[in-house]
Structures are given as C-alpha cells and as structure tokens.
Design a protein around this motif. Structure first.
Motif, PDB file in Angstrom:
ATOM      1  N   THR A 129      37.107  12.396  42.503  1.00  0.00           N
ATOM      2  CA  THR A 129      38.124  12.888  41.569  1.00  0.00           C
ATOM      3  C   THR A 129      38.972  13.975  42.207  1.00  0.00           C
ATOM      4  O   THR A 129      38.461  14.843  42.909  1.00  0.00           O
ATOM      5  CB  THR A 129      37.444  13.474  40.305  1.00  0.00           C
ATOM      6  N   ILE A 130      40.260  13.932  41.926  1.00  0.00           N
ATOM      7  CA  ILE A 130      41.180  15.004  42.292  1.00  0.00           C
ATOM      8  C   ILE A 130      41.851  15.469  41.006  1.00  0.00           C
ATOM      9  O   ILE A 130      42.440  14.670  40.273  1.00  0.00           O
ATOM     10  CB  ILE A 130      42.238  14.533  43.309  1.00  0.00           C
ATOM     11  N   VAL A 131      41.730  16.765  40.729  1.00  0.00           N
ATOM     12  CA  VAL A 131      42.300  17.348  39.522  1.00  0.00           C
ATOM     13  C   VAL A 131      43.629  17.986  39.895  1.00  0.00           C
ATOM     14  O   VAL A 131      43.709  18.813  40.802  1.00  0.00           O
ATOM     15  CB  VAL A 131      41.336  18.402  38.922  1.00  0.00           C
ATOM     16  N   GLY A 132      44.686  17.574  39.197  1.00  0.00           N
ATOM     17  CA  GLY A 132      46.011  18.138  39.454  1.00  0.00           C
ATOM     18  C   GLY A 132      46.142  19.537  38.873  1.00  0.00           C
ATOM     19  O   GLY A 132      46.481  20.481  39.549  1.00  0.00           O
ATOM     20  N   ASP A 133      45.889  19.654  37.617  1.00  0.00           N
ATOM     21  CA  ASP A 133      45.884  20.918  36.899  1.00  0.00           C
ATOM     22  C   ASP A 133      45.272  20.636  35.531  1.00  0.00           C
ATOM     23  O   ASP A 133      44.627  19.603  35.350  1.00  0.00           O
ATOM     24  CB  ASP A 133      47.286  21.528  36.795  1.00  0.00           C
ATOM     25  N   ALA A 134      45.486  21.486  34.586  1.00  0.00           N
ATOM     26  CA  ALA A 134      44.874  21.305  33.270  1.00  0.00           C
ATOM     27  C   ALA A 134      45.420  20.090  32.517  1.00  0.00           C
ATOM     28  O   ALA A 134      44.857  19.692  31.509  1.00  0.00           O
ATOM     29  CB  ALA A 134      45.072  22.567  32.427  1.00  0.00           C
TER      30      ALA A 134
END
Length: 133
Positions: A100-105
């Motif tokens: 997983t890669i989280v961009g922002d909220a």
C-alpha cells in the motif's frame, strides 16, 4: 484478492517470485530479494507496480508471529505510515499481501494478493535460508 499459487526461486539472483498459474494478460506477480538489511519487494499487476523496501528482520518477525484470522483481511503491517505491506494469515495457511502507498488523508493505492498455503510455505522456507547479517 488475486491468488498467486506458483513460487519460483532463481538461485543465480536470489529472487523469489510468486505468480498465478492462470494465464492472464495482467500477469500479477510479487518478487522479493534480500538487499542487506532490507527486503526489496516488487508487486505488480499489469502495468502497475508498487516497490517496497521493508526491513528484513521486521518482515521475518512479523510473519513468524502472525495468527490466523479469517475475519480480518490484514492484521499486521510493516513499513511506514505512508508506504507499507499489510499482512494477514488465514486459517487454511494462505497469506494475504497488501502492498500500500498512502497519498494523504484523502486516499491510498494498494494491490491485494493471496499466496496459497503452498506458496506461503515456500516464502517461509526462503526467509529461513536468508543469511544472517
């Protein structure tokens, strides 16, 4: 979840790869190799790829301590809050891998793979054979 049921180890490069026995144009795959204290992981589905480098001891420790749980997709994660590998173990021995890669909220990007119990057993054996550093 995309099932990966074929495990191969390239003894020349030390790379372990997991693929699907079903022929598909998108060729889902997860490949790993040791790079010093890190596990270089490439997870791909068609033209999409997520590359992660979690700490190898953390990956080994997490896999050893996973408890089977069919109710939750993943019960552990390794990496940072912005880039991690979610891990889950099913009661039949299958292993869920969720890079997983989280961009922002507001959003994230992930791939959802399921290693069959046989492929997961090959991964555990490969990790036991990784030389200690």
């Amino acid at each position: 979840l995309q099932t990966l049921d074929v495990a191969t180890i390239d003894s020349a490069t030390g790379i372990i790869s997991f693929t699907s026995g079903d022929e598909t144009a998108l060729r889902p795959a997860v490949s790993m190799r040791q790079e010093g204290e890190y596990a270089a992981i490439s997870a791909s589905f068609g033209a999409l790829e997520i590359a992660l480098r979690p700490r190898l001891p953390e990956l080994i420790r997490t896999l050893r301590h996973l408890q089977p749980n069919d109710g939750l997709s993943t019960t552990r994660q390794i990496g940072s809050g912005n880039c991690f590998l979610g891990l889950g173990l099913r009661t039949d021995g299958a292993l869920i891998l969720r890079p997983t890669i989280v961009g922002d909220a507001t959003g994230y990007f992930c791939l959802n793979f399921l290693l069959t119990s046989e492929a997961a057993a090959v991964l555990r054996t490969w990790l036991q054979e990784v030389p200690a550093r």
